[in-house]
Write a protein that holds these residues in place. Structure first.
Motif, short mmCIF file in Angstrom:
data_model
loop_
_atom_site.label_atom_id
_atom_site.label_comp_id
_atom_site.label_asym_id
_atom_site.label_seq_id
_atom_site.Cartn_x
_atom_site.Cartn_y
_atom_site.Cartn_z
N GLN A 118 0.86 -1.25 0.02
CA GLN A 118 -0.01 0.00 0.13
C GLN A 118 0.97 1.09 -0.12
O GLN A 118 1.88 1.62 1.02
CB GLN A 118 -1.04 -0.06 1.32
CG GLN A 118 -1.91 1.18 0.90
CD GLN A 118 -2.67 1.44 2.22
OE1 GLN A 118 -2.69 0.82 3.21
NE2 GLN A 118 -4.00 1.71 1.80
N GLU A 130 3.87 0.08 2.24
CA GLU A 130 3.65 -0.65 3.45
C GLU A 130 3.42 -2.14 3.02
O GLU A 130 2.52 -2.21 2.26
CB GLU A 130 2.70 -0.11 4.41
CG GLU A 130 2.40 -1.34 5.59
CD GLU A 130 1.43 -0.68 6.71
OE1 GLU A 130 0.94 0.52 6.45
OE2 GLU A 130 1.09 -1.39 7.67
N ALA A 135 -0.02 -8.39 4.40
CA ALA A 135 0.14 -9.77 3.83
C ALA A 135 -1.18 -10.09 3.46
O ALA A 135 -2.43 -9.77 3.89
CB ALA A 135 0.31 -10.48 5.27
N ARG A 136 -1.41 -10.97 2.24
CA ARG A 136 -2.67 -11.67 1.90
C ARG A 136 -2.23 -12.96 1.60
O ARG A 136 -1.30 -13.34 0.87
CB ARG A 136 -2.90 -10.69 0.42
CG ARG A 136 -3.30 -9.16 0.67
CD ARG A 136 -4.50 -9.04 1.18
NE ARG A 136 -4.90 -7.83 1.37
CZ ARG A 136 -4.59 -6.96 2.34
NH1 ARG A 136 -4.09 -7.37 3.38
NH2 ARG A 136 -5.21 -5.57 2.40
N GLU A 181 -8.08 -11.80 4.70
CA GLU A 181 -7.45 -10.95 5.56
C GLU A 181 -6.59 -11.16 6.45
O GLU A 181 -6.67 -12.14 7.17
CB GLU A 181 -8.66 -10.01 6.17
CG GLU A 181 -9.75 -9.59 5.24
CD GLU A 181 -9.28 -8.40 4.33
OE1 GLU A 181 -8.67 -7.48 4.94
OE2 GLU A 181 -9.45 -8.34 3.04
N PRO A 182 -5.63 -10.24 6.73
CA PRO A 182 -4.52 -10.69 7.50
C PRO A 182 -5.02 -10.64 8.91
O PRO A 182 -4.43 -11.23 9.90
CB PRO A 182 -3.44 -9.31 7.44
CG PRO A 182 -4.11 -8.46 6.67
CD PRO A 182 -5.23 -9.04 5.90
N LEU A 194 7.62 -13.38 4.18
CA LEU A 194 7.00 -12.21 3.67
C LEU A 194 8.47 -11.17 3.59
O LEU A 194 8.35 -10.46 2.43
CB LEU A 194 6.14 -11.42 4.65
CG LEU A 194 4.70 -12.36 4.58
CD1 LEU A 194 3.84 -11.69 5.61
CD2 LEU A 194 4.03 -12.03 3.16
N ASN A 244 5.60 -4.62 9.09
CA ASN A 244 4.73 -4.98 10.28
C ASN A 244 5.20 -5.94 11.12
O ASN A 244 5.43 -7.06 10.62
CB ASN A 244 3.28 -5.12 10.23
CG ASN A 244 2.51 -4.00 9.56
OD1 ASN A 244 2.26 -2.90 10.25
ND2 ASN A 244 2.12 -3.88 8.41
N SER A 248 4.19 -8.21 14.69
CA SER A 248 3.17 -8.42 15.59
C SER A 248 3.79 -8.57 17.01
O SER A 248 4.85 -8.75 17.18
CB SER A 248 2.36 -9.71 15.19
OG SER A 248 3.17 -10.72 15.03
N ASP A 282 2.93 2.09 15.43
CA ASP A 282 1.63 1.98 14.59
C ASP A 282 0.40 2.09 15.38
O ASP A 282 0.43 1.82 16.76
CB ASP A 282 1.90 0.61 14.04
CG ASP A 282 1.08 0.32 12.72
OD1 ASP A 282 0.47 1.22 12.37
OD2 ASP A 282 0.93 -0.96 12.19
N ASP A 283 -0.51 2.42 14.90
CA ASP A 283 -2.05 2.36 15.42
C ASP A 283 -1.94 3.16 16.80
O ASP A 283 -2.52 2.99 17.75
CB ASP A 283 -2.53 0.85 15.73
CG ASP A 283 -2.58 0.09 14.64
OD1 ASP A 283 -2.47 0.62 13.42
OD2 ASP A 283 -2.92 -1.10 15.02
N ARG A 310 -6.36 4.68 12.22
CA ARG A 310 -7.51 4.89 11.09
C ARG A 310 -8.73 5.49 12.06
O ARG A 310 -9.47 6.36 11.54
CB ARG A 310 -7.84 3.66 10.49
CG ARG A 310 -8.41 3.65 9.43
CD ARG A 310 -8.39 2.36 8.72
NE ARG A 310 -9.20 1.32 9.05
CZ ARG A 310 -8.71 0.19 9.17
NH1 ARG A 310 -7.57 -0.18 8.73
NH2 ARG A 310 -9.60 -0.83 9.97
N GLY A 312 -5.64 5.33 6.70
CA GLY A 312 -7.04 5.31 6.61
C GLY A 312 -7.56 6.80 5.86
O GLY A 312 -8.88 6.90 6.24
N GLU A 327 -9.39 8.35 3.43
CA GLU A 327 -10.56 8.06 2.41
C GLU A 327 -11.06 9.03 1.68
O GLU A 327 -11.73 8.98 0.66
CB GLU A 327 -11.61 7.11 3.17
CG GLU A 327 -11.13 5.88 3.74
CD GLU A 327 -11.86 4.76 4.38
OE1 GLU A 327 -13.23 5.56 4.81
OE2 GLU A 327 -11.82 3.97 4.57
N GLY A 360 -3.98 5.56 2.62
CA GLY A 360 -5.45 5.23 2.69
C GLY A 360 -6.09 4.92 1.22
O GLY A 360 -5.27 5.30 0.44
N HIS A 361 -7.20 4.48 1.39
CA HIS A 361 -7.91 4.34 0.11
C HIS A 361 -7.82 5.35 -1.05
O HIS A 361 -7.72 5.07 -2.38
CB HIS A 361 -9.18 3.66 0.19
CG HIS A 361 -9.13 2.31 0.93
ND1 HIS A 361 -10.28 1.77 1.43
CD2 HIS A 361 -8.29 1.46 1.12
CE1 HIS A 361 -9.89 0.62 1.90
NE2 HIS A 361 -8.56 0.35 1.94
#
Ligand code: C2E
Ligand code: CA
Ligand code: CA
Length: 523
Positions: A283, A297, A300-301, A311-312, A332, A352, A354, A414-415, A438, A472, A474, A492-493
């Protein structure tokens, strides 16, 4: 040993008979007188000394034999004790003195072999009991405290069903197999077991408390074999664990289906990791000053055999639970380094990690070695770590971040805003970037509080000389508002969706004249 005893007895009888026969024979021919007479005439042969010596040797030999025999008996006794102790240890848990898992396995096999057809009047309630919060007791009171608690729990469980079987399956897991012909209300009995565990207890004059999740099933009402009963009770126990409001949960067949589909998913995930069916998508990350891509970024898919995209958020937590996250993450990153090597060399790669991965102190070194292997510049990599990961295990997180940063790898928080990290932590960990979650961006235009938080985070970043990326994005108005607040970067999208590697080149090629006000969609 009866063979031994018989042989000794036979030997004794034979010797006794030989002695009696010999005695009468030698007395009859007056052998002793003959010897004395013989010794007298052949004085120079010293026969009397020789006979005395022989007699003494005989007596000494006899004493020697008796003593060795005594020793052998003691040794044998010890060995027998050790053997029966070993047999006991193999089937029991020395800490709680309860039977263990091996005992259960033997028991189940014998039981199911003997009762495969004729169930007769047997009816058992099987309870799978798993303590909640045992780890905290261990952390707080040390291992001795944890042991004492387990002993007490075992004791109380045994007292709750004194005529039935309690087994320690290992760790903080127990199993109760209760004769249900005399107990009609098996649920109430489950609650009694729960109460027995939950009642506070004293360990070294300190109060300790644990909870329990209990699942149960009734044999043969719900399951055909006792072995299946144990498995089903376990499945119900997991359901109890997930359900905060119910501690004692009966097994139902729907649960079995759920567990089976979870097992299928786990199996499929292992295969997917092995077969490289999980691939990096990318992305775009946009610099608001130039409106150009500054990096991508990795997201993973999982592409299934029939072309579905998973979805991850579904498989990353599962990969952590079943222990394949390290393998997946390494694969990855390897693939991402290969892909990114084909991009312009000023583009960043954001990756990323985890929370569970941060507990692995070697992760930093492994990442560095992958970069070296692929010839990828560490300064082009940014590792994203969520706030919650930082709170998890601060020492390990510090060590890993230290490794990454000293190799020249960038780090991003992140986040941001969803976890519990304090402002001081941001400074302590030396992050290069904060990613605003987001959830703030989606509402910040309408909600004044959210607006102020976003504004404060951007100001915080500027003050600490840390770049901020808004996640995020949009809508055009969000983009404009973020720019007005001085946010440095976004994702973001509107700016670009996650895309497969083969589409990245086209995306970069179209990036020449900056981003138009309308969003772009990849493929
Ligand atoms: P994240 O790190 O916060 O990643 C951003 C998520 O937001 C991605 O979800 C992305 O597709 C989504 N997103 C981006 N722009 C927009 C937007 O404008 N609107 C909305 N509604 N969503 C947007 P995704 O790909 O489903 O990933 C979810 C999470 O899974 C990621 O959250 C990350 O925590 C985790 N994840 C993904 N890939 C990996 C990985 O390779 N390793 C690890 N450890 N975690 C990963
Ligand atoms: Ca991320
Ligand atoms: Ca994020």
């Amino acid at each position: 040993m009866p063979i031994f005893k018989n042989r000794a007895f036979t030997d004794a009888i034979i010797l006794f008979v030989l002695f009696v026969v010999g005695y009468f024979f030698f007395s009859h021919i007056e052998a002793f007188e003959a010897i004395v007479y013989f010794a007298d005439i052949y004085e120079e042969w010293e026969l009397d000394e020789a006979i005395t010596s022989l007699t003494l040797i005989g007596i000494a030999g006899f004493i020697y034999a008796v003593r060795r025999n005594y020793e052998a008996r003691i040794e044998l006794k010890k060995r027998k004790a050790a053997e029966s102790n070993g047999r006991w240890l193999a089937q029991n848990d020395p800490l709680t003195k309860l039977p263990n898992r091996r005992f259960l396995n033997n028991f189940l096999q014998k039981f199911d072999d003997n009762h495969s057809l004729d169930k007769g009047t047997i009816r058992y309630a099987i309870y799978s009991i798993d303590l909640d919060g045992f780890k905290q007791v261990n952390d707080l009171h040390g291992h001795a405290g944890g042991d004492a608690l387990l002993q007490k729990v075992a004791d109380r469980l045994a007292k709750t069903v004194p005529d039935d079987l309690i087994i320690r399956l290992g760790g903080d897991e127990f199993l109760a197999i209760v004769d249900a012909t005399k107990t009609q209300d098996v649920h109430r009995l489950g609650l009694s077991l729960f109460d027995a565990v939950r009642k506070p207890m004293k360990i070294d004059s300190i109060h300790a408390e644990v909870g329990a999740s209990i699942g149960y099933v009734v044999y043969p009402d719900q399951v055909a074999t006792l072995e299946n009963a144990v498995r089903s009770a376990d499945i119900a126990m997991y359901a109890a664990k997930k359900n905060a409001s119910r501690s004692v949960v009966p097994f139902s067949h729907g649960m079995g289906e759920e567990a089976a589909s979870r097992a299928r998913l786990e199996h499929a995930l292992r295969l997917a990791v092995r077969n490289d069916d999980i691939v990096p998508y990318y992305q775009p990350l946009i610099d608001f000053e130039t409106d150009k891509v500054y990096g991508f970024e990795v997201l993973a898919r999982w592409i299934t055999q029939d072309g579905k995209l998973i979805e991850p958020t579904i498989f990353i937590p599962l990969a952590e639970q079943i222990g394949v996250i390290t393998e997946l993450s390494d694969k990855l990153l390897n693939q991402a380094c290969e892909d990114a090597a084909k991009w312009p060399s000023d583009l960043m790669l954001s990756f990323n990690l985890s929370p569970t991965q941060l507990a692995d102190r070697l992760i930093g070194l492994r990442i560095i070695s992958i970069l070296a292997d692929k010839g990828f510049l560490p300064s082009r990599l940014e590792i994203e770590i969520t706030e919650s990961a930082m709170v998890h295990d601060v020492d390990s997180a510090l060590a890993v971040l230290g490794d990454l940063q000293s190799a020249g790898i960038h780090t991003a928080l992140d986040d941001f805003g969803t976890g519990y990290s304090s402002l001081s932590q941001i400074a302590k960990f030396n992050f290069n970037r904060i990613k605003i979650d987001r959830s703030f961006i989606s509402e910040f235009e309408l909600n004044e509080k959210q607006h102020n938080i976003v504004k404060a985070i951007i100001a915080l970043g500027a003050g600490l000389d840390i770049s901020t990326t808004a996640e995020g994005v949009e809508t055009d108005s969000q983009l404009a508002a973020l720019k007005a607040l001085g946010c440095a970067c976004g994702q973001g999208h509107l700016l670009g969706r996650p895309m497969p590697a083969r589409q990245v080149a086209t995306f970069i090629a179209g990036d020449g004249d900056g981003f138009a006000q309308t969003g772009r969609q990849a493929g």
